[in-house]
Design an enzyme around this catalytic site. Structure first.
Site, PDB file in Angstrom:
ATOM      1  N   ASP A  12       0.855  -1.175   0.000  1.00 39.56           N
ATOM      2  CA  ASP A  12       0.000   0.000   0.000  1.00 39.56           C
ATOM      3  C   ASP A  12       0.904   1.241   0.000  1.00 39.56           C
ATOM      4  O   ASP A  12       2.079   1.166   0.368  1.00 39.56           O
ATOM      5  CB  ASP A  12      -0.873  -0.041   1.267  1.00 39.56           C
ATOM      6  CG  ASP A  12      -1.636   1.241   1.474  1.00 39.56           C
ATOM      7  OD1 ASP A  12      -2.400   1.620   0.581  1.00 39.56           O
ATOM      8  OD2 ASP A  12      -1.453   1.881   2.546  1.00 39.56           O
ATOM      9  N   ASP A  14      -0.256   5.147   0.731  1.00 40.00           N
ATOM     10  CA  ASP A  14      -0.537   6.200   1.711  1.00 40.00           C
ATOM     11  C   ASP A  14      -0.574   5.633   3.140  1.00 40.00           C
ATOM     12  O   ASP A  14      -1.386   4.763   3.444  1.00 40.00           O
ATOM     13  CB  ASP A  14      -1.887   6.843   1.353  1.00 40.00           C
ATOM     14  CG  ASP A  14      -2.124   8.137   2.100  1.00 40.00           C
ATOM     15  OD1 ASP A  14      -1.216   8.597   2.822  1.00 40.00           O
ATOM     16  OD2 ASP A  14      -3.228   8.693   1.960  1.00 40.00           O
ATOM     17  N   ASP A 200      -1.696  -0.571   6.027  1.00 40.19           N
ATOM     18  CA  ASP A 200      -2.007   0.078   7.307  1.00 40.19           C
ATOM     19  C   ASP A 200      -3.505   0.156   7.598  1.00 40.19           C
ATOM     20  O   ASP A 200      -3.895   0.648   8.644  1.00 40.19           O
ATOM     21  CB  ASP A 200      -1.430   1.505   7.337  1.00 40.19           C
ATOM     22  CG  ASP A 200      -2.181   2.433   6.406  1.00 40.19           C
ATOM     23  OD1 ASP A 200      -2.447   2.042   5.255  1.00 40.19           O
ATOM     24  OD2 ASP A 200      -2.544   3.546   6.838  1.00 40.19           O
TER      25      ASP A 200
END
Ligand code: MG
Length: 267
Positions: A12, A14, A200
């Site tokens: 991922d 961001d 996250d």
């Protein structure tokens, strides 16, 4: 067909590889270099469009690998700067055209407005908003009606094979594929011996659980992810630090682990 590779890393962006606030990934560069030294594949995965992703993928130096775009609704082939086909997006827009106007008018998609309006909706600069509007696989938008109206709107789309996902700000329409679907198909293509995934947020969980080793990068801005299915088996690592600092630590930790587990060669 590419040669089978040793290691594929799905990440991922961001809040994971890239700092959520500064948009910087300098702290992850040693980890990126270590992966390059192992000829590992680095697969970026995010909500970005192909047009946005191509720029970032080039800057990060991994344009030779496919990237997962529009939250897994599609992927960007190696070295391409735009997606090869926008057929999925056209299918979604046509489905929207067939919804009754009383419901249709309550959804404002990125394809319904100007780049300046998308800039207002997202907080992006107008020039970046134009890249976010270059969609190939999914349509984010804002809903301005009631919940029952929304249910009727989504039912009318579902009849046409269009799925939806409600995020914090946007209701996103797609044909239903997600990050882990794209991950599976990239694994089928490259046949890696080992896979790592880093993320996250809740929409990374399936990807983290599908990898041999999933890395949950700490994000102080949201509640920690719940225990994952593969966590008890020791296949999940959680970082203490957020963003690229945590990413870098985790990559070095996993590389060390893989080196230790490697069968010693004789000779
Ligand atoms: Mg994230």
């Amino acid at each position: 067909m590419p040669d089978p590779c040793h290691l594929l890393v799905f990440t991922d962006l961001d809040g994971t590889l890239i700092d959520h606030d500064t948009y910087d990934w300098a702290a992850a560069k040693p980890g990126l270099n270590a992966l390059n030294a192992l000829s590992a594949g680095i697969i970026l995965a995010s909500s970005k469009t192909a047009a946005e992703m191509a720029i970032l993928r080039e800057k990060i130096g991994v344009a030779q690998w496919p990237a997962i775009v529009e939250n897994g609704a599609g992927f960007l082939p190696p070295f391409n700067t735009t997606c090869p086909s926008a057929a999925d997006y056209e299918t979604i827009r046509s489905a929207l055209d067939r919804v009754t106007p009383d419901l249709r008018q309550l959804f404002t998609g990125f394809g319904d407005v100007t780049a300046a309006q998308v800039a207002d909706m997202t907080g992006l600069l107008v020039r970046d908003a134009a890249l976010a509007q270059m969609r190939c696989f999914s349509e984010p938008g804002q809903w301005s009606g009631t919940v029952p109206q929304k249910n009727a709107f989504l039912a009318a789309l579902a009849e046409q094979g269009v799925r939806s996902q409600q995020g914090g700000r946007f209701l996103t329409l797609s044909l239903g594929r997600n990050k882990v679907d794209q991950m599976r198909s990239i694994i089928d293509t490259y046949q890696p011996r080992h896979t790592i995934a880093l993320g996250d947020a809740p929409n990374d969980i399936a990807m983290l659980e599908h990898a041999d080793i999933g890395i949950v990068v700490a994000n102080p801005a949201r509640p920690p992810l719940p225990p994952l299915k593969t966590e008890a088996a020791g296949r999940i690592i959680r970082t203490k630090e957020a963003g690229p600092v945590g990413w870098n630590w985790a990559i070095h930790t996993v590389i060390d682990r893989l080196e230790k587990n490697r069968t010693p060669t004789h000779g």
